[in-house]
Design a protein around this motif. Structure first.
Motif, PDB file in Angstrom:
ATOM      1  N   SER A 113       0.853  -1.194   0.000  1.00  0.00           N
ATOM      2  CA  SER A 113       0.000   0.000   0.000  1.00  0.00           C
ATOM      3  C   SER A 113       0.885   1.240   0.000  1.00  0.00           C
ATOM      4  O   SER A 113       1.894   1.292   0.707  1.00  0.00           O
ATOM      5  N   LYS A 114       0.479   2.260  -0.783  1.00  0.00           N
ATOM      6  CA  LYS A 114       1.324   3.443  -0.968  1.00  0.00           C
ATOM      7  C   LYS A 114       0.558   4.748  -0.791  1.00  0.00           C
ATOM      8  O   LYS A 114      -0.644   4.819  -1.039  1.00  0.00           O
ATOM      9  N   GLY A 115       1.291   5.776  -0.378  1.00  0.00           N
ATOM     10  CA  GLY A 115       0.768   7.133  -0.399  1.00  0.00           C
ATOM     11  C   GLY A 115      -0.149   7.512   0.737  1.00  0.00           C
ATOM     12  O   GLY A 115      -0.308   6.789   1.715  1.00  0.00           O
ATOM     13  N   LEU A 116      -0.761   8.687   0.576  1.00  0.00           N
ATOM     14  CA  LEU A 116      -1.590   9.270   1.634  1.00  0.00           C
ATOM     15  C   LEU A 116      -2.729   8.366   2.073  1.00  0.00           C
ATOM     16  O   LEU A 116      -3.037   8.264   3.257  1.00  0.00           O
ATOM     17  N   LEU A 117      -3.389   7.702   1.115  1.00  0.00           N
ATOM     18  CA  LEU A 117      -4.528   6.851   1.457  1.00  0.00           C
ATOM     19  C   LEU A 117      -4.215   5.374   1.259  1.00  0.00           C
ATOM     20  O   LEU A 117      -5.124   4.557   1.142  1.00  0.00           O
ATOM     21  N   GLN A 118      -2.912   5.040   1.217  1.00  0.00           N
ATOM     22  CA  GLN A 118      -2.451   3.659   1.199  1.00  0.00           C
ATOM     23  C   GLN A 118      -3.197   2.804   0.167  1.00  0.00           C
ATOM     24  O   GLN A 118      -3.951   1.881   0.491  1.00  0.00           O
ATOM     25  N   VAL A 119      -2.965   3.141  -1.094  1.00  0.00           N
ATOM     26  CA  VAL A 119      -3.608   2.451  -2.216  1.00  0.00           C
ATOM     27  C   VAL A 119      -2.598   1.507  -2.870  1.00  0.00           C
ATOM     28  O   VAL A 119      -1.448   1.876  -3.096  1.00  0.00           O
ATOM     29  N   ILE A 120      -2.998   0.270  -3.151  1.00  0.00           N
ATOM     30  CA  ILE A 120      -2.103  -0.655  -3.853  1.00  0.00           C
ATOM     31  C   ILE A 120      -2.153  -0.340  -5.355  1.00  0.00           C
ATOM     32  O   ILE A 120      -3.121   0.243  -5.849  1.00  0.00           O
ATOM     33  N   ASP A 121      -1.091  -0.719  -6.066  1.00  0.00           N
ATOM     34  CA  ASP A 121      -0.978  -0.365  -7.479  1.00  0.00           C
ATOM     35  C   ASP A 121      -2.157  -0.824  -8.342  1.00  0.00           C
ATOM     36  O   ASP A 121      -2.659  -0.046  -9.173  1.00  0.00           O
ATOM     37  N   PRO A 122      -2.649  -2.067  -8.200  1.00  0.00           N
ATOM     38  CA  PRO A 122      -3.778  -2.490  -9.049  1.00  0.00           C
ATOM     39  C   PRO A 122      -5.016  -1.614  -8.848  1.00  0.00           C
ATOM     40  O   PRO A 122      -5.732  -1.288  -9.806  1.00  0.00           O
ATOM     41  N   THR A 123      -5.283  -1.233  -7.594  1.00  0.00           N
ATOM     42  CA  THR A 123      -6.438  -0.374  -7.318  1.00  0.00           C
ATOM     43  C   THR A 123      -6.212   1.025  -7.876  1.00  0.00           C
ATOM     44  O   THR A 123      -7.117   1.632  -8.469  1.00  0.00           O
ATOM     45  N   PHE A 124      -4.998   1.542  -7.688  1.00  0.00           N
ATOM     46  CA  PHE A 124      -4.686   2.879  -8.215  1.00  0.00           C
ATOM     47  C   PHE A 124      -4.865   2.914  -9.733  1.00  0.00           C
ATOM     48  O   PHE A 124      -5.466   3.850 -10.276  1.00  0.00           O
ATOM     49  N   ASN A 125      -4.359   1.898 -10.414  1.00  0.00           N
ATOM     50  CA  ASN A 125      -4.456   1.870 -11.876  1.00  0.00           C
ATOM     51  C   ASN A 125      -5.906   1.733 -12.347  1.00  0.00           C
ATOM     52  O   ASN A 125      -6.306   2.333 -13.348  1.00  0.00           O
ATOM     53  N   ALA A 126      -6.690   0.949 -11.613  1.00  0.00           N
ATOM     54  CA  ALA A 126      -8.086   0.724 -12.014  1.00  0.00           C
ATOM     55  C   ALA A 126      -8.956   1.961 -11.786  1.00  0.00           C
ATOM     56  O   ALA A 126      -9.905   2.201 -12.547  1.00  0.00           O
ATOM     57  N   TYR A 127      -8.636   2.757 -10.767  1.00  0.00           N
ATOM     58  CA  TYR A 127      -9.478   3.902 -10.403  1.00  0.00           C
ATOM     59  C   TYR A 127      -8.776   5.243 -10.630  1.00  0.00           C
ATOM     60  O   TYR A 127      -9.270   6.275 -10.183  1.00  0.00           O
ATOM     61  N   HIS A 128      -7.659   5.214 -11.326  1.00  0.00           N
ATOM     62  CA  HIS A 128      -6.957   6.456 -11.648  1.00  0.00           C
ATOM     63  C   HIS A 128      -7.887   7.392 -12.421  1.00  0.00           C
ATOM     64  O   HIS A 128      -8.619   6.973 -13.311  1.00  0.00           O
ATOM     65  N   VAL A 129      -7.858   8.679 -12.070  1.00  0.00           N
ATOM     66  CA  VAL A 129      -8.716   9.669 -12.735  1.00  0.00           C
ATOM     67  C   VAL A 129      -7.886  10.426 -13.774  1.00  0.00           C
ATOM     68  O   VAL A 129      -6.841  10.997 -13.444  1.00  0.00           O
ATOM     69  N   PRO A 130      -8.314  10.410 -15.043  1.00  0.00           N
ATOM     70  CA  PRO A 130      -7.573  11.108 -16.099  1.00  0.00           C
ATOM     71  C   PRO A 130      -7.332  12.576 -15.733  1.00  0.00           C
ATOM     72  O   PRO A 130      -8.198  13.242 -15.164  1.00  0.00           O
ATOM     73  N   GLY A 131      -6.154  13.051 -16.069  1.00  0.00           N
ATOM     74  CA  GLY A 131      -5.809  14.427 -15.750  1.00  0.00           C
ATOM     75  C   GLY A 131      -4.936  14.542 -14.522  1.00  0.00           C
ATOM     76  O   GLY A 131      -4.382  15.605 -14.246  1.00  0.00           O
ATOM     77  N   THR A 132      -4.823  13.443 -13.758  1.00  0.00           N
ATOM     78  CA  THR A 132      -3.944  13.420 -12.594  1.00  0.00           C
ATOM     79  C   THR A 132      -2.711  12.577 -12.924  1.00  0.00           C
ATOM     80  O   THR A 132      -2.680  11.861 -13.918  1.00  0.00           O
ATOM     81  N   SER A 133      -1.704  12.688 -12.065  1.00  0.00           N
ATOM     82  CA  SER A 133      -0.453  11.976 -12.298  1.00  0.00           C
ATOM     83  C   SER A 133      -0.652  10.462 -12.269  1.00  0.00           C
ATOM     84  O   SER A 133      -1.553   9.946 -11.614  1.00  0.00           O
ATOM     85  N   LEU A 134       0.225   9.750 -12.982  1.00  0.00           N
ATOM     86  CA  LEU A 134       0.207   8.283 -12.984  1.00  0.00           C
ATOM     87  C   LEU A 134       1.098   7.726 -11.872  1.00  0.00           C
ATOM     88  O   LEU A 134       1.240   6.508 -11.754  1.00  0.00           O
ATOM     89  N   ASP A 135       1.660   8.603 -11.061  1.00  0.00           N
ATOM     90  CA  ASP A 135       2.513   8.195  -9.941  1.00  0.00           C
ATOM     91  C   ASP A 135       1.634   7.999  -8.698  1.00  0.00           C
ATOM     92  O   ASP A 135       1.020   8.960  -8.223  1.00  0.00           O
ATOM     93  N   PRO A 136       1.558   6.783  -8.147  1.00  0.00           N
ATOM     94  CA  PRO A 136       0.699   6.553  -6.971  1.00  0.00           C
ATOM     95  C   PRO A 136       1.150   7.323  -5.736  1.00  0.00           C
ATOM     96  O   PRO A 136       0.367   7.492  -4.791  1.00  0.00           O
ATOM     97  N   PHE A 137       2.394   7.811  -5.725  1.00  0.00           N
ATOM     98  CA  PHE A 137       2.867   8.606  -4.600  1.00  0.00           C
ATOM     99  C   PHE A 137       2.503  10.087  -4.753  1.00  0.00           C
ATOM    100  O   PHE A 137       2.686  10.865  -3.824  1.00  0.00           O
TER     101      PHE A 137
END
Length: 257
Positions: free
Chosen positions: A206-230
């Motif tokens: 789990s990574k970052g402010l809200l501790q999101v794992i990479d598969p979840t981050f990639n699935a729910y990434h919002v266009p227009g924001t960075s692709l870096d989970p950190f």
């Protein structure tokens, strides 16, 4: 005025009928007409316009052809109506909005600098009257440019920027709900990473402010924001998008999720 009467054709010699007199100020030049046999040839001026029999009409100017759609980059102070006027968009700002609704979002009054818009074919050009041009110039003169919103580079600014992005994308959530979960998950550290739980053991910590794992981050990434989970804003926005899908809102999350 002389009394009106029947006009008789004056008698003229064969020579005089074959000549035409052209005034040159004070003198006169006798120019031969076609078919005059007895007139002396004299130089004649080249005609101003030469008509060539059977010559095809000129091809339509390129400007008359339908213009292809172009990409326009929004600048500071732009409005949809102004862009539509400048590019003579058939259908005005409403047509421009319909063509770019996915990129603009639900509010046509909110267009950010740097946004790419597809501007369709131009409407037939019509010359505006002097009054119309003056009115348009006056209307533009009173438009106040919209300042680009800035955010502080801290937890407060990251949450506020994420909330604005969430609003444009229809993702629910409040400042308090986001802040509460961040403090529980990472204590506000955007570089926090969990290397000991079951996710870490599976190779997806789990990574970052809200501790999101990479598969979840990639699935729910919002266009227009960075692709870096950190990235703080990207991490918050993706996590809130996931929470909305699973729990209805990040506000409904009060423990591990």
């Amino acid at each position: 005025m002389p009394a009106q009467g029947k006009h008789r054709r004056p008698k003229s010699s064969r020579l005089s009928r074959g000549l035409v007199v052209a005034s040159t100020g004070g003198a006169a030049l006798a120019l031969p007409l076609t078919g005059a046999a007895t007139a002396t040839a004299a130089p004649s001026a080249a005609p101003a316009v030469v008509a060539v029999a059977g010559k095809p009409a000129a091809a339509p100017a390129a400007a008359d052809k339908a213009a292809k759609p172009v990409t326009y980059t929004v600048a500071l102070g732009d409005t949809l109506s102004g862009i539509a006027d400048d590019h003579s968009v058939s259908g005005g700002w409403k047509k421009l909005y319909e063509d770019n609704k996915k990129a603009i979002g639900d509010d046509p009054s909110l267009i950010r600098p740097g946004l790419k818009l597809t501007v369709g074919a131009k409407a037939p050009a019509a010359k505006a009257s002097t009054v119309e041009r003056a009115d348009r110039s006056a209307a533009r003169a009173v438009v106040t440019p919209v300042a680009v919103k800035s955010y502080a580079d801290n937890l407060d600014g990251w949450i506020k920027e994420s909330l604005d992005i969430m609003s444009r994308n229809g993702i629910p959530g409040t400042y308090d709900g986001i802040h509460r979960n961040i403090m529980r998950e990472s204590s506000g550290n955007p570089l926090a990473i969990n290397n000991w739980d079951s996710n870490a053991a599976a190779g997806t910590p789990s990574k970052g402010l809200l501790q999101v794992i990479d598969p979840t981050f990639n699935a729910y990434h919002v266009p227009g924001t960075s692709l870096d989970p950190f990235d703080p804003v990207a991490n918050i926005t993706a996590a809130c998008n996931y929470a909305a899908d699973r729990y209805g809102s990040i506000d409904n999350v009060n423990g591990p999720y």
